[in-house]
Write an enzyme that holds these catalytic residues in place. Structure first.
Site, PDB file in Angstrom:
ATOM      1  N   MET A 150      -1.021   5.577   6.670  1.00  0.00           N
ATOM      2  CA  MET A 150      -0.021   4.732   6.701  1.00  0.00           C
ATOM      3  C   MET A 150       0.968   5.287   5.726  1.00  0.00           C
ATOM      4  O   MET A 150       0.684   6.231   5.040  1.00  0.00           O
ATOM      5  CB  MET A 150      -0.359   3.292   6.536  1.00  0.00           C
ATOM      6  CG  MET A 150      -0.690   2.728   7.776  1.00  0.00           C
ATOM      7  SD  MET A 150      -1.185   0.797   7.628  1.00  0.00           S
ATOM      8  CE  MET A 150      -1.121   0.313   9.079  1.00  0.00           C
ATOM      9  N   GLY A 151       1.958   4.430   5.425  1.00  0.00           N
ATOM     10  CA  GLY A 151       2.867   4.674   4.488  1.00  0.00           C
ATOM     11  C   GLY A 151       4.317   4.607   4.629  1.00  0.00           C
ATOM     12  O   GLY A 151       5.296   4.992   3.695  1.00  0.00           O
ATOM     13  N   ARG A 152       4.569   4.326   5.814  1.00  0.00           N
ATOM     14  CA  ARG A 152       5.995   4.062   6.336  1.00  0.00           C
ATOM     15  C   ARG A 152       6.922   5.545   6.085  1.00  0.00           C
ATOM     16  O   ARG A 152       6.452   6.360   6.429  1.00  0.00           O
ATOM     17  CB  ARG A 152       6.790   3.076   6.015  1.00  0.00           C
ATOM     18  CG  ARG A 152       7.857   2.365   6.732  1.00  0.00           C
ATOM     19  CD  ARG A 152       8.228   1.092   6.275  1.00  0.00           C
ATOM     20  NE  ARG A 152       7.850   0.141   7.220  1.00  0.00           N
ATOM     21  CZ  ARG A 152       7.767  -1.153   7.024  1.00  0.00           C
ATOM     22  NH1 ARG A 152       8.318  -1.667   5.882  1.00  0.00           N
ATOM     23  NH2 ARG A 152       7.360  -1.818   7.793  1.00  0.00           N
ATOM     24  N   ILE A 182       0.804  -1.193   0.103  1.00  0.00           N
ATOM     25  CA  ILE A 182       0.000  -0.129  -0.058  1.00  0.00           C
ATOM     26  C   ILE A 182       0.979   1.295   0.070  1.00  0.00           C
ATOM     27  O   ILE A 182       0.507   2.331  -0.466  1.00  0.00           O
ATOM     28  CB  ILE A 182      -1.205   0.121   1.354  1.00  0.00           C
ATOM     29  CG1 ILE A 182      -0.277   0.061   2.562  1.00  0.00           C
ATOM     30  CG2 ILE A 182      -1.892  -1.015   1.384  1.00  0.00           C
ATOM     31  CD1 ILE A 182      -1.033   0.677   3.654  1.00  0.00           C
ATOM     32  N   ASP A 183       2.032   1.208   0.339  1.00  0.00           N
ATOM     33  CA  ASP A 183       2.977   2.286   0.734  1.00  0.00           C
ATOM     34  C   ASP A 183       3.556   2.848  -0.859  1.00  0.00           C
ATOM     35  O   ASP A 183       3.776   4.229  -0.645  1.00  0.00           O
ATOM     36  CB  ASP A 183       4.152   1.969   1.519  1.00  0.00           C
ATOM     37  CG  ASP A 183       3.934   1.215   3.084  1.00  0.00           C
ATOM     38  OD1 ASP A 183       2.862   1.896   3.383  1.00  0.00           O
ATOM     39  OD2 ASP A 183       4.725   0.657   3.330  1.00  0.00           O
ATOM     40  N   HIS A 188      -4.901   0.039  10.138  1.00  0.00           N
ATOM     41  CA  HIS A 188      -4.970  -1.198   9.222  1.00  0.00           C
ATOM     42  C   HIS A 188      -6.440  -1.151   8.391  1.00  0.00           C
ATOM     43  O   HIS A 188      -6.514  -2.235   7.587  1.00  0.00           O
ATOM     44  CB  HIS A 188      -4.933  -2.339  10.064  1.00  0.00           C
ATOM     45  CG  HIS A 188      -3.449  -2.612  10.408  1.00  0.00           C
ATOM     46  ND1 HIS A 188      -2.994  -1.898  11.670  1.00  0.00           N
ATOM     47  CD2 HIS A 188      -2.343  -3.362  10.094  1.00  0.00           C
ATOM     48  CE1 HIS A 188      -1.741  -2.057  11.791  1.00  0.00           C
ATOM     49  NE2 HIS A 188      -1.332  -3.021  10.940  1.00  0.00           N
ATOM     50  N   VAL A 189      -7.107  -0.526   8.786  1.00  0.00           N
ATOM     51  CA  VAL A 189      -8.400  -0.345   7.679  1.00  0.00           C
ATOM     52  C   VAL A 189      -7.793  -0.173   6.315  1.00  0.00           C
ATOM     53  O   VAL A 189      -8.539  -0.488   5.293  1.00  0.00           O
ATOM     54  CB  VAL A 189      -9.477   0.905   8.144  1.00  0.00           C
ATOM     55  CG1 VAL A 189     -10.374   1.357   7.164  1.00  0.00           C
ATOM     56  CG2 VAL A 189      -9.958   0.677   9.562  1.00  0.00           C
ATOM     57  N   GLN A 190      -6.700   0.551   6.179  1.00  0.00           N
ATOM     58  CA  GLN A 190      -6.484   1.040   4.863  1.00  0.00           C
ATOM     59  C   GLN A 190      -5.897  -0.300   4.049  1.00  0.00           C
ATOM     60  O   GLN A 190      -5.607  -0.261   2.881  1.00  0.00           O
ATOM     61  CB  GLN A 190      -5.042   1.844   5.042  1.00  0.00           C
ATOM     62  CG  GLN A 190      -5.819   3.200   5.516  1.00  0.00           C
ATOM     63  CD  GLN A 190      -4.291   4.165   5.935  1.00  0.00           C
ATOM     64  OE1 GLN A 190      -3.836   4.922   5.233  1.00  0.00           O
ATOM     65  NE2 GLN A 190      -3.863   3.923   7.310  1.00  0.00           N
ATOM     66  N   ARG A 225     -14.529  22.161  13.720  1.00  0.00           N
ATOM     67  CA  ARG A 225     -13.270  21.650  14.198  1.00  0.00           C
ATOM     68  C   ARG A 225     -11.782  21.300  13.277  1.00  0.00           C
ATOM     69  O   ARG A 225     -12.354  21.540  12.148  1.00  0.00           O
ATOM     70  CB  ARG A 225     -13.591  20.026  14.930  1.00  0.00           C
ATOM     71  CG  ARG A 225     -14.278  19.819  16.020  1.00  0.00           C
ATOM     72  CD  ARG A 225     -14.600  18.750  16.480  1.00  0.00           C
ATOM     73  NE  ARG A 225     -15.041  18.681  17.601  1.00  0.00           N
ATOM     74  CZ  ARG A 225     -16.272  17.612  18.234  1.00  0.00           C
ATOM     75  NH1 ARG A 225     -16.308  16.666  17.404  1.00  0.00           N
ATOM     76  NH2 ARG A 225     -16.339  17.655  19.323  1.00  0.00           N
TER      77      ARG A 225
HETATM   78  O1  F6P Z   1       4.168  -1.471   4.668  1.00  0.00           O
HETATM   79  C1  F6P Z   1       2.684  -1.718   4.951  1.00  0.00           C
HETATM   80  C2  F6P Z   1       2.409  -0.866   6.333  1.00  0.00           C
HETATM   81  O2  F6P Z   1       1.021  -0.999   6.285  1.00  0.00           O
HETATM   82  C3  F6P Z   1       2.919   0.336   6.623  1.00  0.00           C
HETATM   83  O3  F6P Z   1       2.339   1.223   5.808  1.00  0.00           O
HETATM   84  C4  F6P Z   1       2.890   0.375   7.996  1.00  0.00           C
HETATM   85  O4  F6P Z   1       4.010   1.142   8.633  1.00  0.00           O
HETATM   86  C5  F6P Z   1       3.313  -0.990   8.299  1.00  0.00           C
HETATM   87  O5  F6P Z   1       3.209  -1.892   7.092  1.00  0.00           O
HETATM   88  C6  F6P Z   1       2.270  -1.461   9.643  1.00  0.00           C
HETATM   89  O6  F6P Z   1       2.881  -2.677   9.903  1.00  0.00           O
HETATM   90  P1  F6P Z   1       2.259  -3.798  10.740  1.00  0.00           P
HETATM   91  O7  F6P Z   1       0.837  -4.350  10.062  1.00  0.00           O
HETATM   92  O8  F6P Z   1       3.143  -4.836  11.027  1.00  0.00           O
HETATM   93  O9  F6P Z   1       1.648  -3.157  11.985  1.00  0.00           O
END
Ligand code: F6P
Length: 343
Positions: free
Chosen positions: A169-171, A126-127, A273-275, A162
């Site tokens: 996410m995206g690391r 996804i990143d 993690h919905v993403q 607000r």
């Molecule tokens: O690499 C995909 C990713 O969802 C990143 O965006 C995120 O930082 C990481 O994995 C989260 O990892 P985990 O599912 O192990 O918490």
């Protein structure tokens, strides 16, 4: 040919579409046998597998996740890792393996190839941070989910006057934040590639207020960092076998900072993690299918050490070494192009 398949790293929508495409073409077109290893490289190390058939892969195209399971196992973290991979190849009489993964899984694939193990890579995440491909499957679905969430947050932000901070996410790459923020009409977008100035964030929000817009949406990548700080990691964070800590917490931090500096009521939402869950978009299903079909063809051409990739509209083969050489991050000029839309 006897060929293995595995899915490694963080899961993403579209993995099952690749598995299905590989199995269909391998069995129906080439007459192969396909061994599916469970939980990424762990399955190869522990010889934990199931034979994949046309029947066992029916109906999985629209399903998120992966029927093979996934893990962040790194064979190079075990003294006998490479030997165990070789032993598993020998015991199944495998000619090669298709590894579906991101930077880490494909980094292992690349090192194994250099040690003479036959692997072909298929890029997922996804990143969207893999080199040598224009896009990875999974990204489009995550983007769709994040954009829809931003649309929903807009209406409640407006009702309550607000500031809503959305952590995505995206690391270390800001692709999800930038594209979902642009698609969702965010007022501020913070990405890991460009450390942010909290005073500038507050200035943009105040400017909106002075123009009569009493709510704002701030999209922050989980890896976004303040100019003076470093990436935030969760308190419980341990590094995984590839040395990555769990990122997160920037949303909450921004909530506190923005509210205390501007006096405007602020709330943070972490999409998490919905993403990564649920059914893939049509784009990701088609891309994943094309990459899977090309991977089994590449195996029959003995193109070991290569990865299937999207270049413009064509599926090409590129060297795994090039794909994992460096993370593909958002270029500063690309981000700056959108500056006029902020605040
Ligand atoms: O690499 C995909 C990713 O969802 C990143 O965006 C995120 O930082 C990481 O994995 C989260 O990892 P985990 O599912 O192990 O918490």
């Amino acid at each position: 040919m006897r060929i293995g398949v595995l899915t490694g790293g963080g899961d993403c929508p579209g993995l099952n579409a690749v598995i299905r495409a590989v199995v269909r073409k391998a069995i129906d077109h080439y007459g192969d046998a396909v061994i599916g290893f469970r939980d990424g490289w762990r399955g190869v190390l522990e010889d934990y597998f199931e034979e994949l058939t046309i029947e066992s892969t029916r109906g999985i195209l629209p399903r998120g996740g992966t029927i093979l399971g996934s893990s962040r196992t790194n064979p190079f973290k075990r003294d006998d890792g490479v030997q165990r991979v070789r032993d598993t190849f020998a015991s199944h009489n495998l000619e090669g393996l298709i590894a579906i993964g991101g930077e880490d899984t494909l980094g292992v694939a690349n090192r194994l190839c250099q040690d003479g193990v036959n692997v072909i890579g298929v890029p997922k995440t996804i990143d969207n941070d893999l080199g040598a491909t224009d896009v990875t499957f999974g990204f489009d679905t995550a983007l769709q989910i994040a954009s829809e969430a931003i649309d929903r947050l807009h209406t409640t932000a407006e009702s309550h006057n607000r500031i809503l901070v959305v952590e995505v996410m995206g690391r270390n790459a800001g692709w999800i934040a930038l594209h979902s923020g642009i698609a969702g009409g965010a007022d501020v977008i913070l990405i890991p590639e460009i450390p942010f100035d909290i005073d500038e964030v507050c200035r943009l929000i105040r400017r909106r207020h002075s123009r009569g817009r009493y709510f704002s949406i701030v999209v922050a990548a989980e890896g976004a960092t303040p100019k003076e700080g470093s990436a935030m990691t969760l308190e419980t964070a341990e590094v995984d076998e590839f040395g990555h800590p769990r990122l997160g917490g920037i949303g909450q931090r921004l909530e506190r900072e923005i509210e205390s500096r501007t006096g405007f009521e602020t709330r943070a939402t972490v999409l998490g993690h919905v993403q990564r869950g649920g059914t893939p978009t049509a784009f990701d299903r088609v891309l994943a299918t094309r990459l899977g079909l090309a991977a089994i063809d590449a195996a029959h051409e003995r193109q070991w050490g290569m990865m299937t990739a999207l270049h413009a509209t064509e599926i090409k083969l590129v060297a795994l070494t090039d794909a994992v050489a460096e993370e593909r991050r958002v270029p500063v000029e690309e981000y700056e192009r959108y500056g006029v839309l902020f605040g």
